[in-house]
Design a protein around this motif. Structure first.
Motif, short mmCIF file in Angstrom:
data_model
loop_
_atom_site.label_atom_id
_atom_site.label_comp_id
_atom_site.label_asym_id
_atom_site.label_seq_id
_atom_site.Cartn_x
_atom_site.Cartn_y
_atom_site.Cartn_z
N ARG A 184 0.97 -1.18 -0.03
CA ARG A 184 0.03 0.09 -0.05
C ARG A 184 1.05 1.30 0.12
NH1 ARG A 184 -3.97 0.25 4.74
NH2 ARG A 184 -4.79 1.98 3.28
N ARG A 185 2.29 1.05 0.02
CA ARG A 185 3.06 2.37 -0.15
C ARG A 185 2.67 3.05 -1.42
NH1 ARG A 185 9.61 2.01 1.24
NH2 ARG A 185 9.39 0.53 -0.56
N GLY A 186 2.49 2.36 -2.26
CA GLY A 186 2.26 2.93 -3.98
C GLY A 186 3.51 3.45 -4.22
N VAL B 127 8.21 2.25 -4.91
CA VAL B 127 7.24 1.47 -5.83
C VAL B 127 6.54 0.41 -4.98
CG1 VAL B 127 6.57 0.56 -7.86
CG2 VAL B 127 8.20 2.38 -7.81
N ASP B 128 5.59 0.41 -4.20
CA ASP B 128 5.15 -0.34 -3.31
C ASP B 128 6.24 -1.11 -2.30
OD1 ASP B 128 2.49 -0.26 -4.16
OD2 ASP B 128 2.87 -1.60 -5.81
N PHE B 129 6.48 -2.23 -2.41
CA PHE B 129 7.62 -2.91 -1.63
C PHE B 129 8.91 -2.80 -2.30
CE2 PHE B 129 4.91 -7.02 -1.68
CZ PHE B 129 5.50 -7.30 -2.72
N TRP B 130 9.05 -2.22 -3.57
CA TRP B 130 10.32 -2.03 -4.19
C TRP B 130 10.79 -0.62 -3.96
CZ3 TRP B 130 11.98 -6.84 -6.13
CH2 TRP B 130 10.88 -7.76 -6.46
N ARG B 131 12.10 -0.44 -4.31
CA ARG B 131 12.53 0.84 -4.61
C ARG B 131 13.43 0.93 -5.78
NH1 ARG B 131 13.01 5.07 -1.36
NH2 ARG B 131 12.41 3.96 0.41
N VAL B 132 13.22 2.02 -6.71
CA VAL B 132 14.24 2.06 -8.02
C VAL B 132 15.71 2.21 -7.75
CG1 VAL B 132 14.25 3.40 -10.24
CG2 VAL B 132 12.07 3.21 -9.03
N GLU B 133 16.17 1.31 -8.22
CA GLU B 133 17.78 1.32 -8.07
C GLU B 133 18.56 1.75 -9.08
OE1 GLU B 133 20.11 -1.90 -6.16
OE2 GLU B 133 20.59 -2.39 -8.02
N ALA B 134 17.95 1.73 -10.49
CA ALA B 134 18.43 1.93 -11.68
C ALA B 134 17.42 2.09 -12.64
CB ALA B 134 19.59 1.06 -12.21
#
Length: 515
Positions: free
Chosen positions: A410-412, A425-432
């Motif tokens: 739900r972090r969206g 991005v939800d339970f991910w984070r943009v690394e590259a």
């Protein structure tokens, strides 16, 4: 325009005073990629300052609109060499870092960082330190996080460098953790069993007013070194804040029952389950509400004049934040900060996998859609659009993560159609991210190992090619068992993603062709 943009002249009076030789004064910002730092930097630049930032990852800074206009020193606040370089020729140093959600040992980490910064600033004869601390009552036991903030302020005040500690409570603005907690608790729960602290009085402050005082602090006389409270014009109980939000959002006022049995730990679990705020962030927010936190005096007015038009009322601040969220123009978010501690290492290159246990799931699909259409679908993944495969399985995985204190689904995401390095991005984070071709996401869900998801769009004959790769580095036996447990579901999840993403790209191409 955003929820921080002030009336004409509101920030003009706080512009930098050039040096006698005409050069711009230099500001160093620690925490520039966080919620407040990301908003302060462009305002410093607009106010005539030359800006330098200290950041672990220069790529993350470059992703901001203002990234090319600042000097970047790579490192963190405990790195003596990096701090020595960062403070060179600095007139004002903004200390906007705090180990919020960093788990055990955060007080020692905060102490080490403050001590390193204080010593470096004194050695370099920095003109002023500005620190944003926490509003707190005197003479009562404080929560560990508030106690740590008070200690950091003392270390900086004892540095010998003129220091202004601005002590603020709940910050209300689009994307702030405090605002999101109020927002989701109010929207999700028509009736709320709540801890007894909902009856405590607090003095929220609009983020635009926090920035006003941060900018004004750079202009305070050099003989001033003290801590001062800042707050908005309204003193409210937390329950009143929730119902004030309800009125601004067009909702019915909520019935709130204060229960003495909800400890801070239990309350933080509750916040974790019903809001996007993970438990490790919710805990310090909840702990800070255990005592009444109101401004003790008006000493700040003698140092920095109030904003033109006065400080922003609570409901006005809520209305401004809601309008920014509605049009998907949230300038910065609590998600921008690394709330889970030190980031994991980036995905190693394939040749570096030799000798390591690594599991992968690779999918490739050809599509008649153009590479541009395929990329737009890739870049828009997550949030309200979901993950282009079985939504129930993704929802279950998100709730599993929430139950163990993770961030969940739900972090969206902050922007509907645009991603930057470091975005959640939800339970991910943009690394590259390589615009038009590559999106690499690093997992921030709780797993026994390290995980990444890569999505690529490549040119191909008669269309484009979609490449998808999930990579998992297991941690011990638990990591290997975890991968084996989820392996049966990959056929549904990852294969479904490849099919649905390419189908969505083809549908977008077809719509563009008929349009």
């Amino acid at each position: 325009m955003d929820d921080l943009t002030a009336p004409t002249g509101r920030e003009e009076a706080l512009r930098a005073m050039p040096h006698p030789d005409g050069t711009a004064p230099r500001a160093l910002v620690l925490g520039a990629t966080g919620y407040l730092g990301g908003r302060l930097v462009p305002r410093l630049l607009g106010g005539g300052y030359s800006v330098r930032v200290l950041a672990r990852d220069a790529q993350r800074v470059a992703a901001f609109d203002w990234g090319s206009r600042v000097d970047v020193v790579e490192g963190d606040a405990t790195d003596e060499a990096a701090m020595g370089e960062a403070v060179r020729d600095v007139d004002v140093l903004y200390y906007l870092v705090h180990s919020m959600g960093a788990g055990k040992g955060f007080e020692a980490a905060d102490r080490a960082a403050a001590t390193t910064v204080a010593a470096a600033a004194a050695a370099a004869s920095v003109g002023r330190i500005v620190y944003l601390g926490g509003l707190h009552p005197d003479g009562v036991p404080l929560s560990p996080h508030l106690r740590s903030r008070v200690e950091v302020g003392r270390i900086l005040l004892d540095s010998g460098v003129p220091t202004l500690v601005l002590q603020a409570g709940v910050v209300i603005g689009s994307g702030s953790a405090s605002f999101e907690m109020v927002r989701h608790l109010t929207e999700v729960l028509p009736y709320m069993p709540a801890p007894k602290w909902v009856r405590n009085r607090i003095q929220p402050i609009a983020v635009r007013d926090v920035l006003h005082y941060l900018l004004g602090a750079a202009r305070v006389s050099a003989d001033i070194s003290q801590a001062v409270d800042i707050g908005g014009p309204d003193v409210l109980r937390y329950g009143q804040m929730m119902n004030g939000y309800a009125l601004e959002a067009g909702l019915r006022q909520r019935a709130i029952a204060a229960l003495p049995v909800l400890t801070p730990r239990l309350a933080s679990h509750w916040v974790n389950l019903v809001t996007p705020i993970p438990r490790r962030v919710a805990m310090p927010l909840v702990e800070s509400l255990q005592n009444e936190c109101i401004v003790k005096d008006s000493a700040i007015d003698a140092l920095i004049p109030p904003p033109e038009g006065g400080r922003t009322p609570y409901r006005t601040a809520v209305g401004l934040a809601l309008r920014r969220a509605e049009v998907d123009e949230i300038e910065t978010s609590w998600q921008d900060a690394d709330v889970l501690g030190v980031p994991s290492d980036p995905l190693p290159n394939d040749p570096e996998w030799a000798g390591q246990v690594v599991f992968t799931d690779v999918r490739t699909a050809h599509t008649s859609a153009s590479q541009e259409s395929l990329w737009r679908v890739i870049q828009g993944i997550g949030g309200e659009r979901g993950w282009y495969s079985n939504p129930l399985l993704w929802a279950i995985r998100g709730w599993m993560d929430k139950l163990v204190g993770g961030v969940g689904l739900r972090r969206g995401r902050r922007h509907r159609d645009r991603l930057l390095v470091g975005d959640a991005v939800d339970f991910w984070r943009v690394e590259a991210i390589e615009p038009g071709s590559l999106l690499r996401l690093r997992a921030e869900m709780r797993v026994p190992g390290k995980a990444w998801l890569e999505l690529r769009a490549r040119p191909d004959a008669d269309g484009s090619r979609y490449d998808q790769r999930a990579v998992f580095f297991p941690l011990g036996l638990a990591g290997r068992l975890y991968w084996l447990a989820v392996l049966p579901f990959h056929g549904f999840i990852f294969a479904g993603m490849a099919r649905s993403i390419t189908a969505a790209a083809e549908a977008a191409d077809a719509q563009a062709g008929t349009g």
